[in-house]
Design a protein around this motif. Structure first.
Motif, short mmCIF file in Angstrom:
data_model
loop_
_atom_site.label_atom_id
_atom_site.label_comp_id
_atom_site.label_asym_id
_atom_site.label_seq_id
_atom_site.Cartn_x
_atom_site.Cartn_y
_atom_site.Cartn_z
N THR A 9 -39.38 -41.09 -23.19
CA THR A 9 -40.10 -40.54 -22.04
C THR A 9 -39.20 -39.51 -21.37
O THR A 9 -37.97 -39.68 -21.36
CB THR A 9 -40.48 -41.67 -21.04
N PRO A 10 -39.79 -38.46 -20.79
CA PRO A 10 -38.94 -37.48 -20.08
C PRO A 10 -38.10 -38.11 -18.97
O PRO A 10 -37.01 -37.63 -18.67
CB PRO A 10 -39.96 -36.49 -19.50
N ALA A 11 -38.58 -39.20 -18.39
CA ALA A 11 -37.82 -39.88 -17.33
C ALA A 11 -36.46 -40.36 -17.83
O ALA A 11 -35.51 -40.48 -17.04
CB ALA A 11 -38.61 -41.07 -16.79
N LEU A 12 -36.33 -40.63 -19.11
CA LEU A 12 -35.05 -41.06 -19.68
C LEU A 12 -34.36 -39.94 -20.45
O LEU A 12 -33.13 -39.89 -20.50
CB LEU A 12 -35.27 -42.27 -20.59
N ASP A 13 -35.15 -39.06 -21.05
CA ASP A 13 -34.55 -37.95 -21.80
C ASP A 13 -33.90 -36.92 -20.89
O ASP A 13 -32.88 -36.33 -21.25
CB ASP A 13 -35.61 -37.28 -22.69
N PHE A 14 -34.48 -36.68 -19.72
CA PHE A 14 -33.91 -35.69 -18.81
C PHE A 14 -32.50 -36.08 -18.35
O PHE A 14 -31.56 -35.29 -18.47
CB PHE A 14 -34.85 -35.44 -17.63
N ASP A 131 -42.54 -50.77 -18.54
CA ASP A 131 -41.48 -50.57 -19.53
C ASP A 131 -40.07 -50.78 -19.02
O ASP A 131 -39.12 -50.82 -19.81
CB ASP A 131 -41.58 -49.17 -20.15
N VAL A 132 -39.86 -50.92 -17.72
CA VAL A 132 -38.51 -51.03 -17.18
C VAL A 132 -37.72 -52.18 -17.84
O VAL A 132 -36.56 -51.99 -18.19
CB VAL A 132 -38.53 -51.16 -15.63
N PRO A 133 -38.31 -53.35 -18.08
CA PRO A 133 -37.54 -54.40 -18.75
C PRO A 133 -37.15 -54.05 -20.19
O PRO A 133 -36.29 -54.69 -20.78
CB PRO A 133 -38.47 -55.62 -18.74
N LEU A 134 -37.77 -53.01 -20.74
CA LEU A 134 -37.47 -52.59 -22.12
C LEU A 134 -36.39 -51.52 -22.18
O LEU A 134 -36.04 -51.05 -23.26
CB LEU A 134 -38.75 -52.06 -22.79
N PHE A 135 -35.86 -51.11 -21.03
CA PHE A 135 -34.81 -50.09 -21.02
C PHE A 135 -33.52 -50.68 -21.59
O PHE A 135 -33.13 -51.80 -21.25
CB PHE A 135 -34.49 -49.63 -19.59
N LYS A 136 -32.85 -49.90 -22.44
CA LYS A 136 -31.56 -50.29 -22.99
C LYS A 136 -30.67 -49.07 -23.04
O LYS A 136 -31.15 -47.95 -23.18
CB LYS A 136 -31.70 -50.81 -24.42
N GLU A 137 -29.38 -49.32 -22.97
CA GLU A 137 -28.42 -48.24 -23.20
C GLU A 137 -27.98 -48.33 -24.65
O GLU A 137 -27.84 -49.43 -25.20
CB GLU A 137 -27.22 -48.39 -22.26
N CYS A 138 -27.75 -47.19 -25.25
CA CYS A 138 -27.36 -47.12 -26.66
C CYS A 138 -26.16 -48.03 -26.92
O CYS A 138 -25.23 -48.09 -26.12
CB CYS A 138 -27.04 -45.67 -27.03
N GLY A 139 -26.17 -48.70 -28.06
CA GLY A 139 -25.10 -49.59 -28.47
C GLY A 139 -23.84 -48.88 -28.93
O GLY A 139 -22.80 -49.51 -29.12
N ASN A 140 -23.91 -47.57 -29.13
CA ASN A 140 -22.72 -46.79 -29.45
C ASN A 140 -21.88 -46.72 -28.17
O ASN A 140 -22.35 -46.21 -27.17
CB ASN A 140 -23.12 -45.39 -29.92
N ASP A 149 -36.96 -49.62 -25.51
CA ASP A 149 -36.95 -50.35 -26.78
C ASP A 149 -38.29 -51.03 -26.99
O ASP A 149 -38.54 -52.12 -26.49
CB ASP A 149 -35.83 -51.39 -26.77
N ARG A 150 -39.14 -50.37 -27.72
CA ARG A 150 -40.46 -50.93 -28.05
C ARG A 150 -40.48 -51.51 -29.47
O ARG A 150 -41.54 -51.76 -30.02
CB ARG A 150 -41.53 -49.84 -27.94
N SER A 151 -39.30 -51.73 -30.03
CA SER A 151 -39.22 -52.25 -31.38
C SER A 151 -39.67 -53.71 -31.42
O SER A 151 -39.63 -54.42 -30.41
CB SER A 151 -37.80 -52.14 -31.93
N ARG A 152 -40.08 -54.14 -32.58
CA ARG A 152 -40.50 -55.52 -32.75
C ARG A 152 -39.33 -56.44 -32.45
O ARG A 152 -38.24 -56.30 -33.00
CB ARG A 152 -40.98 -55.71 -34.19
N GLY A 153 -39.53 -57.36 -31.55
CA GLY A 153 -38.47 -58.29 -31.18
C GLY A 153 -37.41 -57.67 -30.28
O GLY A 153 -36.40 -58.29 -30.02
N ALA A 154 -37.63 -56.45 -29.85
CA ALA A 154 -36.68 -55.73 -28.97
C ALA A 154 -35.27 -55.77 -29.55
O ALA A 154 -34.30 -56.09 -28.88
CB ALA A 154 -36.72 -56.29 -27.55
#
Length: 189
Positions: A9-14, A131-140, A149-154
């Motif tokens: 989403t632009p809210a996270l990409d920006f 979607d806020v509970p699905l927000f994650k920071e990259c694991g790198n 993170d809308r992946s199956r099983g998050a």
């Protein structure tokens, strides 16, 4: 394409246009007015690059950091920074780009202010949505991109496979190979 859009989403990409925030010297993707104008096109907000000047870029970077503070607060379940909230809401009240149908197809003419208003409205919708509970920071550990993170099983760990996921997987592979090599050498020695 110059810019990356792994947030969902632009809210996270920006806010992700300031890359590697954990480093002492992060990488600035909005390093010129032209890069800002291109970001709107690449994000799908406009059809063409938006003409931008140095003042527009300063304005965009100020909004970007306000958005980042709000996203971080939402992730942590903390209260929003009042100044950041006021700035995002002020932009969200402004007019957004208006698509037009032309003989050549869809056209969207916009100013930087309209593009920023689009982003601000997306922030309002995203941070007030499910979607806020699905927000994650990259694991790198070097990457600071936040994504939905809308992946199956998050179970998604990285903002994108290229480059973050590939980099981490390659490092793990090399570490396993080194460990196996040491085990093999110890067994034969």
């Amino acid at each position: 394409m110059r810019h990356a859009f792994p947030g969902g989403t632009p809210a996270l990409d920006f806010p992700g246009t300031l890359r590697f925030r954990h480093r002492t010297e992060p990488r600035e993707d909005l390093d010129s007015p032209e890069s800002l104008g291109a970001w709107f096109r690449e994000a799908g907000i406009t059809v063409d690059d938006v003409p931008a000047g140095p003042d527009d870029l300063r304005e965009a970077l100020t909004l970007r950091e306000a958005v980042h503070r709000l996203v971080r607060a939402a992730m942590a379940g903390e209260e929003y920074d009042r100044d950041a909230l006021a700035l995002v809401n002020a932009y969200a009240r402004k007019p957004t780009p208006v698509p037009q149908l032309t003989p050549g197809g869809r056209q969207v003419e916009a100013t930087v202010g309209q593009g920023l208003a689009y982003v601000a409205r997306d922030v309002v919708v995203t941070l007030s949505g499910p979607d806020v509970p699905l927000f994650k920071e990259c694991g790198n550990p070097e990457c600071s991109q936040i994504f939905v993170d809308r992946s199956r099983g998050a179970r998604r760990e990285w903002c994108a496979m290229d480059p973050c996921g590939n980099k981490i997987k390659a490092a793990a592979y090399r570490a396993r190979k080194r460990a196996n090599g040491l085990l093999t050498a110890r067994r034969s020695g």
